[in-house]
Every structure is written in C-alpha cells, then in structure tokens.
Scaffold this active site. Structure first.
Site, mmCIF file in Angstrom:
data_model
loop_
_atom_site.group_PDB
_atom_site.id
_atom_site.type_symbol
_atom_site.label_atom_id
_atom_site.label_comp_id
_atom_site.label_asym_id
_atom_site.label_seq_id
_atom_site.Cartn_x
_atom_site.Cartn_y
_atom_site.Cartn_z
ATOM 1 N N CYS A 95 -47.751 47.934 -25.781
ATOM 2 C CA CYS A 95 -47.050 48.904 -24.933
ATOM 3 C C CYS A 95 -48.075 49.598 -24.035
ATOM 4 O O CYS A 95 -49.132 50.025 -24.508
ATOM 5 C CB CYS A 95 -46.325 49.923 -25.805
ATOM 6 S SG CYS A 95 -45.674 51.331 -24.873
ATOM 7 N N GLU A 125 -49.261 50.983 -35.237
ATOM 8 C CA GLU A 125 -49.792 51.615 -34.030
ATOM 9 C C GLU A 125 -51.024 52.459 -34.360
ATOM 10 O O GLU A 125 -52.032 52.407 -33.659
ATOM 11 C CB GLU A 125 -48.728 52.496 -33.368
ATOM 12 C CG GLU A 125 -49.224 53.163 -32.091
ATOM 13 C CD GLU A 125 -48.207 54.102 -31.467
ATOM 14 O OE1 GLU A 125 -48.628 55.167 -30.971
ATOM 15 O OE2 GLU A 125 -46.999 53.780 -31.490
ATOM 16 N N CYS A 194 -44.831 59.456 -26.214
ATOM 17 C CA CYS A 194 -44.120 58.761 -25.133
ATOM 18 C C CYS A 194 -42.958 59.617 -24.625
ATOM 19 O O CYS A 194 -42.203 60.202 -25.410
ATOM 20 C CB CYS A 194 -43.606 57.416 -25.655
ATOM 21 S SG CYS A 194 -42.619 56.508 -24.461
ATOM 22 N N SER A 223 -40.549 53.531 -37.292
ATOM 23 C CA SER A 223 -40.937 54.941 -37.369
ATOM 24 C C SER A 223 -40.057 55.814 -36.485
ATOM 25 O O SER A 223 -39.609 56.883 -36.900
ATOM 26 C CB SER A 223 -42.404 55.091 -36.955
ATOM 27 O OG SER A 223 -42.783 56.437 -36.932
ATOM 28 N N SER A 268 -36.532 49.988 -31.165
ATOM 29 C CA SER A 268 -36.667 48.575 -31.512
ATOM 30 C C SER A 268 -35.323 47.925 -31.819
ATOM 31 O O SER A 268 -35.274 46.806 -32.328
ATOM 32 C CB SER A 268 -37.593 48.424 -32.730
ATOM 33 O OG SER A 268 -38.889 48.900 -32.428
#
Length: 648
Positions: A95, A125, A194, A223, A268
């Site tokens: 990303c 991540e 984000c 998450s 997702s």
C-alpha cells in the site's frame, strides 16, 4: 426494515490495487507467488488462488526465478534482497501509505533516532515496518506507553520518532502521543494513520449510534475490521461480526425485518461478499438514500468504454505509468506518454498517491483486466475551448515548443498541438529553429480547424506587437544623452545596428573604439548585449545615432591624467617618416620624434638608429591639447640622464 450501508464499506484503494495487481500479473505470468497473504480475507485469497495466485508464507517456499507479489501490508527491507538473490521478479503491491511509513522509519533510524511504532505487534504491517529500521519499540495501548514511561524505558533526552499502523484507532493513538510528548523532550510525531481508516471509523460511529443492529463484515484476522466491530459494539446494542453471508443465522434474518440496520465492512472485504449478505437479507432491501443496495455494489463491477471520461485516485507512480483506482474491477493505468505533451512535465511534481486525476478511457482489455487511460486527452478537450477563446479574443497563449519540422515548429498549449510556420517563429532564415525546442513561447492563434484538429499560431505577431508598443514608448521619451542596454542585430562595414528595445539605432564605426579598427566585428558580434547612449536623433526619419565608446576610456584623457611636459616615458616606435618617427606612448596616443630629436648627432634617416617595434626612453617636450598632438625627444631624455649623472 430499513438498511443503511456505509459509503466507505469494502475495499480501500490500497487493497483494491493489490488485488488488481495480483489478478493482472497472474494472467500475464501464468500464475505467480504471493509472499504472505495479499490481504486479510480468506475468501478473497481462495478466489485469487483459483486464478493462479499461490500464497507462500516463507521465502524458502518460493521457487528460484518465480514472479513474486509483495503483500499490501508490506514486508521487511531484507525480504526484497532475499527474493532478488533467488532470481525472483518482485512485484510490489505494498500500500502506498505503508510504503511511506517504510521511508520515514528508514530515514529517521539512519539519523540515529529511536523508532516507536503504535500498532499490533504481530500484525504483518507492523512486522514489515520494523524491518525497515533498527532499535524499534511497539506499543499496542496507551497503558503500555505509560508503563514504559514509569519504568524509565523512555529516557527524556532520547531522540524518538513515532509512527502508527495505518489502521490503528485514532483516539488510542492521540492518548499515546500525549504521554510520549510529556515523557520525551526530543520527540517527532508522524501521523501515518490512513485517511480512509479515519473516514471508515468515523462513519461507523455515526451509523452505529443510530442503528438498532450493526452488521460488520470482514475477516477475523483483519485489524481494521476488528476496530470497526469494537467501535460499533461501544455504540450499538446488537452487533453481528460475520465473514460472509453464510454466517448470518436464519433467526437473525427474521428478527431484523422490523429494524433499522447499519452495515459496514473492513478494507479487505470484497464487494461480492457484501452483495451476498445483502441478497440473503432481502430481495426488496433499499438503501436509505433510495438507491438499490445491489445496484450500488454492482458499481464496483461496472465496465467502462473507450472514450469515457473518468475521475480516479492516484495509487502509485512508477517509472512507466501512473496507476489509478477507478472503483472498478479492472486495473487502470496512465502511460507516462499519455500524461502530457510537454517534454519538461514531471508527474511526481504534479501528483502524489491519494490525489484525484481526470482521464479518458483509450483502451479496455477485459482479457488482461486492464484499462488504459489518457490524461492529456482530457487536457486537449478542455484546451480546445481555451484555444478557441484565445483566437476569438486575440489573447496571447503560452506553450512549449516540442518539435521541429521542415515547415516550422510544433508547440503544445493546454494539451493542444499548435503548428507555427517557419515564417512566424521570429527566427531569421539564416538561423536554426532548433534553438526554440523545449522553450516556452508566447504566440497568437491565427487559424483553427476543429474538424481537422489543426491549429496555427504566430510567435512573430506577438513579437511585432511588443516591438511596436516598445518603439512607441521609446520615441515618446528618447533624448540625446539617454542610455540604453541593447542587443547587436547586424554588422556592416560602416557600423553596427543595435536593438534598444523595439527600435534600432546605429553605432558608426568611429564610435565603436578610440583606437583604429577596420571592421565593427573587431569590437562587437551579433547577439552581444551592449551599453549605448544616444548621440543624435532624427525623429522625422526615425533614425537614431548611438555612441558606444566612453569618455572615461578616451586615451587622450588617460594620457593627460598621467603625463605632462618634461616627463620621460617609455615609447614604442611605430613607423618612420622622412622628417622623423612616430611612437606609441599609450594605446591610442602617439607622439612625433622629429629627426633632429632622435640622436645627439646629425642623421639622414630615422632608421639609421631606430627599428620598428623598438622601445626607447623619450621626453615629452610639447603637448598640443587642441590638436591632440605630442612632441617627443630621445635626445632630451638622454641629456637629462647625463645631467642627473653629473649631479651625482
């Protein structure tokens, strides 16, 4: 039953980009490997596996030379080296927001700062972020931060740089930051949550607060979906956390019929799973705003046609193209050549990931699942209107010269190609038009044929108008003695013509130098910038006489300032005459040595004792200021030297 679906439900652009890349690359390479799960959704992983995307949890599970897609969550820096060492082709689906965090921690760590990461320790991540720096610490809650502060694990003078997992809860992040700021005096905060996460969580709060039941759809490993569930649970009495439609019990479906239902989904969660949940709930379900829910979801599967104008989000800029999220199942790309006709255009200066961009669809490839876009065609559509207005209103257009051909040059302005004939370039016939390439020029539009897509312009017309306006201003104010900075335009045997800003004046050869010259080219060249002053005017015939040589450079003035009668100077013999010899005292000032003053004895000709170029001592015995003549005597200088010797 009324149903309200969060507008932010489903794939974020980073996840959609990863999925699109996986499908596209699997089709191109007849199957690829994904290092780690592309996204946190078991159903989507299975769907991609059927298309040839095989998931490998360890690098050792990947064959040498294979094409490998790096997951959206990112991986440690060392993984790239390990994959390349195996000869693998690395396709990076990280990303863009996560990749930005990698760059931050790498730079901060290199600068000797301790990295603090706020997020879930075992989340892919966070593991990936840790692999881009050294000496990092991970905190999951504000309580952990406080405990570390109380235990002295965060010394006040330690330089600390703080980043966040992109999907972390903002309230928990802000509480942790407050503690860190109080504890560490040298603390740099990088808010890397984000924006899509913020928007998704904010919308979930609003929706949960007014719903009887909330349905949160997403993988249990996700998450950001867990965060949505936690937020919904704190505000709504009944919350269902499901991965797909099969997990929605029949009894619940019957009970839901009289309630206001709120639906959200993790980043997702693919649209087809949300659609299945919707279909199982009711065939008649309508979204609160009156749109059919299934129709809204169908938008993500819509197809586009060549010529369609679209607006998308920039998700990545590569060496060959700009990848764009259009909210459809196809991957969209703008080749660099389709961004602009301007050779100096730099896409990284115009756009960054997350920016909106307008484009036109130029090709749809359903087989490969790709859409090719063009930004410059959008610019051209808008540009035509601007160009037509410029012609109608006779306004100046600015463009960049991009081509040269036999007939002239081609400029691009507002995305439109404008042909400028050689006669209208403003370049003299004996000079190359190539000097205009890659330069910005101003021109008028003189002809438009929209049907043939032909536009003609003139640089010369702009220059002529500018010169005319400048000339009028000069003739109104010009006076003898006025100084100008000009450019030498041409040379003749008798002088140089200089453009002083729209008007040409002439410097006569006699005004170019105090010394003797045979041609103006000995002093100036075409194109030289020169400082000149007006010495004569003929306004009736539009003629201007210019001076170039300066009084302070006058050799006679220099001579008078440095020499007087009875001074002895070293002079150079220049030429002989029957009555004597001429000698240079300083450049530009000569003196005559009469034959009677050359020697202390009688001679018939000067060359009996002198030679051309010889340097001798001579006394200045007379200066005629009016005629600017100097008389010299070698004999007097010799006698003076003898007198000095006698006195000694």
């Amino acid at each position: 039953m009324s149903v309200e679906v969060a507008k932010t439900a489903g794939f974020c652009f980073g996840v959609r980009r990863a999925v699109d890349m996986a499908e596209h690359e699997a089709a191109r390479h007849a199957g690829i490997y994904a290092y780690g799960e592309i996204i946190h959704n078991t159903h989507e992983i299975r769907r991609l596996a059927a298309k040839g995307v095989r998931t490998a949890q360890e690098i050792s599970d990947i064959p040498d030379g294979a094409s490998v897609l790096v997951r959206a969550h990112g991986v440690p820096a060392g993984c790239y080296d390990a994959l390349r060492a195996k000869g693998c082709k690395v396709l990076d689906a990280t990303c863009p927001f996560v990749a930005k965090i990698h760059r931050i921690v790498a730079e901060e760590s290199k600068g000797g700062r301790k990295i603090v990461i706020f997020g879930s320790r075992n989340h892919p991540e966070v593991v990936g972020i840790q692999g881009w720096c050294e000496g990092s610490t991970v905190f999951e809650t504000p309580e952990e931060v406080q405990q570390a502060a109380d235990a002295g694990a965060l010394p006040a003078d330690t330089p600390v740089s703080v980043v966040a997992q992109t999907t972390i809860n903002r309230k928990l992040w802000e509480k942790s930051i407050e503690i860190l700021k109080k504890q560490c005096t040298n603390c740099k905060i990088f808010d890397t949550i984000c924006n899509a996460t913020d928007e998704r969580q904010a919308e979930a709060r609003l929706l949960a607060g007014k719903s009887d039941t909330m349905i949160v759809i997403g993988d249990k490993k996700s998450s950001n979906t867990k965060r949505l569930y936690e937020i919904s649970k704190s505000l709504c009495h009944e919350v269902l956390y499901i991965e797909d439609a099969a997990e929605l019990p029949q009894a619940d479906r019957e009970q839901l019929s009289q309630r206001h239902i709120g639906i959200t989904a993790g980043a997702s969660t693919p649209a087809w799973i949300i659609k299945e949940v919707s279909n199982m709930m009711s065939e008649e379900t309508k979204i609160e705003n009156g749109e059919d829910f299934a129709a809204m979801l169908e938008e993500s599967f819509k197809t586009l046609n060549t010529g369609d104008k679209v607006t998308g989000t920039v998700i990545q800029i590569t060496a060959t193209d700009v990848q764009v999220d259009l909210g459809v199942k196809h991957a969209a790309y703008i080749p660099l050549g389709e961004l602009s006709d301007d050779p100096a255009y730099k896409v990284e200066e115009q756009y960054k990931p997350g920016d909106e961009i307008e484009a036109v669809v130029v090709r749809v490839n359903d087989g490969e699942g790709t859409i090719t876009l063009s930004k410059k065609r959008v610019d051209q559509l808008k540009g035509w209107e601007t160009i037509e207005t410029a012609k109608e209103e006779h306004t100046v257009v600015e463009g960049t010269i991009i081509e040269e051909n036999r007939g002239g040059v081609v400029a691009t302005a507002f995305g439109v190609r404008v042909f400028i004939p050689a006669s209208q370039t403003g370049i003299p016939k004996d000079q190359p038009m190539a000097q205009l390439l890659k330069t910005k020029q101003s021109f008028y539009i003189t002809e438009i044929n929209r049907q043939r897509k032909r536009v003609v312009g003139s640089i010369r017309a702009v220059q002529q108008e500018a010169r005319k306006a400048a000339a009028e201003k000069i003739w109104e104010t010009i006076e003898v003695g006025q100084e100008f900075k000009g450019v030498v335009k041409s040379l003749t045997s008798y002088g140089a013509f200089v453009d002083i800003g729209g008007v040409d004046g002439m410097i006569h050869i006699s005004e170019l130098s105090w010394g003797r010259i045979k041609h103006p080219s000995e002093v100036v060249a075409i194109g030289d910038e020169v400082n000149v002053y007006v010495i004569g005017l003929d306004k009736e015939n539009k003629k201007i006489s210019l001076g170039y040589k300066r009084a302070e450079d006058n050799p006679w003035n220099i001579f008078k300032a440095n020499y007087a009668v009875d001074d002895v100077a070293t002079v150079k013999i220049l030429k002989f005459m029957p009555f004597g010899a001429f000698a240079e005292i300083i450049p530009g000032v000569d003196g005559l040595i009469h034959i009677s003053q050359i020697a202390d004895h009688r001679i018939a000709k000067p060359d009996e004792v002198l030679t051309i170029g010889q340097e001798v001592e001579a006394m200045i015995i007379d200066i005629n200021d009016e005629k600017k003549k100097v008389s010299l005597s070698i004999r007097a200088a010799m006698n003076g030297a003898d007198d000095d010797a006698d006195e000694d």
